[in-house]
Write a protein that holds these residues in place. Structure first.
Motif, PDB file in Angstrom:
ATOM      1  N   VAL A  19      44.362  39.356  40.388  1.00  8.13           N
ATOM      2  CA  VAL A  19      45.202  40.552  40.914  1.00  8.13           C
ATOM      3  C   VAL A  19      45.336  40.909  38.830  1.00  8.13           C
ATOM      4  CG1 VAL A  19      47.675  41.666  39.614  1.00  8.13           C
ATOM      5  CG2 VAL A  19      47.402  39.752  41.965  1.00  8.13           C
ATOM      6  N   SER A  47      45.293  45.995  42.847  1.00  4.48           N
ATOM      7  CA  SER A  47      45.852  44.707  43.016  1.00  4.48           C
ATOM      8  C   SER A  47      47.568  45.270  43.197  1.00  4.48           C
ATOM      9  CB  SER A  47      46.631  45.235  40.791  1.00  4.48           C
ATOM     10  OG  SER A  47      45.425  44.865  40.524  1.00  4.48           O
ATOM     11  N   LYS A  87      45.244  33.814  42.099  1.00  2.00           N
ATOM     12  CA  LYS A  87      45.611  34.588  42.264  1.00  2.00           C
ATOM     13  C   LYS A  87      46.050  36.020  41.257  1.00  2.00           C
ATOM     14  CE  LYS A  87      47.862  33.180  46.804  1.00  2.00           C
ATOM     15  NZ  LYS A  87      49.094  32.733  47.264  1.00  2.00           N
ATOM     16  N   LYS A 102      43.193  37.770  47.575  1.00  2.00           N
ATOM     17  CA  LYS A 102      44.251  38.720  48.331  1.00  2.00           C
ATOM     18  C   LYS A 102      44.551  38.376  49.636  1.00  2.00           C
ATOM     19  CE  LYS A 102      45.114  41.611  46.336  1.00  2.00           C
ATOM     20  NZ  LYS A 102      46.863  42.555  45.518  1.00  2.00           N
ATOM     21  N   LEU A 150      48.767  41.012  50.054  1.00  2.00           N
ATOM     22  CA  LEU A 150      48.459  40.209  50.436  1.00  2.00           C
ATOM     23  C   LEU A 150      48.003  40.205  51.912  1.00  2.00           C
ATOM     24  CD1 LEU A 150      50.055  36.829  48.507  1.00  2.00           C
ATOM     25  CD2 LEU A 150      47.331  38.415  47.774  1.00  2.00           C
TER      26      LEU A 150
END
Length: 770
Positions: free
Chosen positions: A503, A146, A499, A645, A150
């Motif tokens: 995460v 995490s 997204k 990601k 990106l």
């Protein structure tokens, strides 16, 4: 969000709990009056004598040798000393291979842990992505994927590691599959003679209006297996009789208790109440009341036995058919018997101690309906269990709840309470919610109609594994995400929600770490303490035991419990493989579990557990398949995670992994699985030839003929068994036929001569003769 401090608190609590359990076990096992609780396997083998039979009075109850207390942890190295071949002779192949599941975990995850901590942890830690995003996180999450920004090229490290982890896992799985397949074939080749090696279970026998089921079975096999058929035993519906016998045994235990109580204090006759659970109703003399109940039940049992013997409807269209050779049994068990594929269905018979007699009378045509009903029931059970899972996750996500319900904030302000709730309570709460699940799943498997205890345990294990995957794994991630990221969901656009979920998946590692410590550390340490069997043994020993035989029956050695143990192990495989790339911090906790569990269960198998049956490691294909499925799930989740990601350059390279893994599974299935579901005719012929050379005068019919009689028709005492065998060895008259097809049967039979198996009424009559 749990922090490193919360994890440290949970680790301290669970390590302290495990240490207390180990110390308590080490002390209790040294006391002479607990010897039968912690070493029952040696008593059952007749290789250990009770220390309470000699020495001073105090020494019969308390170990007075102070030197033994100085080395009370010596059970750990002792558990590792017995070599595997000796372990197989001592406990069986099932137990030895079950231990290899833990070794498999160590073989897979030790290299994975070293690689992940050497490469992935530095790659993840040296970023500051989470600090810039509007999500709840802790220092633990900074060690996970995490924390990678990106579209970062650093995702190549995770892709390469995913390939390395997959190739290593597949290599270990293939090597282990090959090794265990060889172990199984060697075990079967060296195994002593057993009734199930010569016996086949035949089901869906067609009814003939002119003949009984017993006659139909005998004539069919005399015609179609004339050189190998030996004898058979039809299946009777004796479930009601079995319930009466069980009820009588329970009441006999109560009578023994009251008689023992009266013998200790003859000044007062024991009394009891006749109402519900003995809490209400009329007061009566306990000994007289229980004696009258037993006499009444005895008459009911005799009447029911006569009914079963004389009622043709009690005979089910199924039979245990025994053959002269293993080769003949293998041919019959592994081939189609008639042109109608739904009739004369054959399969290997389970060994007599593995037969689940209650399910034998179930009509074959009803099995499909039963299994459909149970499948629907299992679906709803799995679905509705999401409710308590959501509650457990609410305990693990205090910060998320405080944002939604701020009036609870003052309760969570204490640092100690917060650490305890987040670091320990979720794991123990989930453990408590799952405590009754194995019993429910086993009941479902029994309703489905499986014929052996081993198959019941394997099917129950499959359900448990699916349940763990849906509820404990996916349910914890989904419900945890909803609570944890509630604030973010409300204040962001719909396009950003995927997204946030991507995460949040690795963020659930903190919950699973606490669960591993509760279930895999403290739970395993609690297993060796055997607190429940310890209490039950001493209660029985005080209230019921009158003879050494009673004391032996009071022991509860237990067994491995494949239906509960193996699915729990598979959950750790799943967690380890999923989080190896995503959050490597979880891997050391997994390693501690596998190492500790291997040590504890090796000790238990050597000294405690007495396995109910021996399947020759027939469960290994299930173990292999579930590890492979966990590997595929981890790959698919990683692909989904990287897709959130913006790793468009790296994620496509992962698509080949599931394809290669599934191909690997089918390769292993085709290469090795046949060793677990088929018995090679070459091996059968070799074993038969050696046996004929060594024991040319073996009376195989006398050995086999009484083995598959329902237990309620056998003698009550063990001493009667030899007499029953002698009676079985006597020849009986060939059953006459009433149908024309019998004319094609060779007369006399090459195998049974002028003999045929007696019907059950004849057997029971013989056993009842003085």
């Amino acid at each position: 969000m749990a922090t490193l401090g919360d994890i440290g608190t949970a680790a301290a609590i669970n390590i302290l709990s495990a240490f207390i359990f180990f110390v308590a076990f080490a002390m209790l096992r040294l006391q002479p009056f607990n010897d039968r609780v912690y070493f029952p396997k040696w008593y059952l083998k007749g290789l250990r004598g009770s220390p309470t039979h000699s020495g001073a009075f105090v020494a019969k109850f308390v170990n007075l040798d102070y030197k033994s207390y100085l080395k009370f942890f010596n059970w750990m190295p002792e558990a590792l000393k017995m070599p595997e071949p000796e372990l197989i002779d001592h406990a069986g192949l099932d137990s030895a291979v079950y231990l290899r599941i833990y070794l498999l975990g160590l073989k897979i995850f030790v290299p994975l842990t070293l690689l992940a901590w050497t490469i992935l942890v530095p790659v993840n830690w040296t970023n500051s992505t989470l600090e810039k995003d509007n999500v709840i996180y802790s220092d633990i999450d900074k060690l996970s994927i995490s924390n990678i920004p990106l579209g970062s090229p650093r995702f190549w490290a995770h892709v390469v590691m995913a390939y390395m982890f997959t190739f290593w896992t597949c290599y270990v799985l293939k090597t282990e599959y090959e090794t265990i397949a060889s172990m199984r074939l060697r075990f079967l080749a060296s195994e002593k003679r057993r009734p199930d090696q010569f016996t086949v279970l035949v089901r869906n026998v067609p009814r003939d209006p002119d003949e009984s089921i017993s006659e139909t079975v005998e004539h069919f096999f005399l015609v179609n297996h004339p050189d190998h058929y030996l004898t058979h035993q039809v299946v009777y519906n004796a479930n009601k009789l079995a319930k009466l016998v069980k009820e009588k045994k329970s009441k006999q235990n109560w009578l023994d208790y009251y008689q023992l109580k009266y013998s200790r204090n003859q000044s007062k006759r024991p009394v009891m109440k006749t109402g519900f659970l003995g809490l209400c109703g009329q007061k009566v003399d306990a000994i007289e009341y229980r004696t009258s109940e037993i006499d009444k039940l005895t008459k009911e049992i005799d009447a029911e036995r006569e009914y079963v013997k004389n009622n043709p409807k009690s005979i089910m269209p199924a039979a245990f058919v025994s053959f002269k050779t293993r080769w003949g049994a293998a041919v019959c068990a592994q081939t189609q018997q008639s042109r109608d594929p739904t009739m004369w269905l054959t399969e290997w018979a389970p060994e007599p101690c593995d037969v689940f007699w209650q399910n034998l009378p179930i009509p074959y045509v009803s099995l499909a309906i039963r299994r459909l009903i149970i499948a629907v029931a299992f679906f709803f059970l799995t679905f509705f269990f999401m409710i308590p899972i959501a509650f457990v996750q609410s305990l693990a996500n205090i910060e998320g709840i405080e944002k939604t319900l701020p009036f609870l904030k003052f309760i969570m302000e204490s640092k100690v309470i917060k650490s305890f709730i987040q670091g320990f309570l979720p794991g123990i709460a989930l453990k408590l919610f799952l405590i009754f699940l194995p019993t429910i799943l086993m009941m479902m498997s029994k309703v489905e109609g499986f014929m052996s205890i081993s198959s019941l345990e394997r099917k129950s294990a499959s359900k448990y594994y699916i349940f763990n995957f849906v509820n404990v794994f996916l349910g914890s991630i989904i419900t945890g995400t909803a609570f944890e990221q509630l604030h973010s969901f409300i204040h962001q656009s719909a396009n950003d929600i995927p997204k946030t979920i991507g995460v949040a998946i690795p963020m659930k590692a903190t919950f699973f770490i606490t669960y591993i410590m509760v279930d895999g550390w403290a739970g395993i340490a609690g297993e060796i303490l055997r607190l429940k069997p310890l209490i039950i043994f001493h209660l029985k020993n005080f209230f019921l035991v009158k003879t050494e035989k009673d004391r032996e029956e009071a022991m509860d050695p237990g067994s491995l419990g494949f239906n509960t143990g193996e699915p729990q192990i598979q959950l750790y495989f799943l967690l380890g493989l999923v989080y190896a790339v995503v959050t490597p911090l979880l891997l050391p906790f997994i390693l501690v579990f596998f190492g500790l569990a291997y040590l504890v269960f090796r000790h238990q198998i050597i000294n405690v557990y007495n396995q109910e049956y021996e399947s020759g490691a027939a469960f290994w294909p299930d173990v292999h398949g579930r590890v492979v499925s966990a590997l595929v799930i981890s790959q698919l989740l990683l692909i989904g995670l990287l897709s959130t990601k913006e790793a468009a350059q790296t994620s496509p390279f992962l698509i080949a992994l599931p394809v290669l893994t599934i191909w690997f599974h089918f390769f292993c299935k085709g290469r090795y699985e046949s060793a677990f579901i088929r018995y090679p005719l070459q091996e059968a012929m070799m074993k038969d030839t050696l046996e004929r050379a060594r024991e040319p005068r073996l009376n195989l019919k006398g050995y086999l003929q009484n083995t598959y009689i329902h237990p309620v028709f056998k003698g009550d005492d063990d001493e009667d068994e030899a007499e029953v065998i002698d009676k079985w060895e006597q020849e009986s008259v060939l059953v006459p036929t009433k149908r024309q097809s019998r004319k094609s049967t060779p007369l006399p039979s090459k195998i049974s001569g002028n003999s045929s198996p007696p019907s059950l009424p004849e057997v029971v009559d013989e056993q009842s003769e003085p």
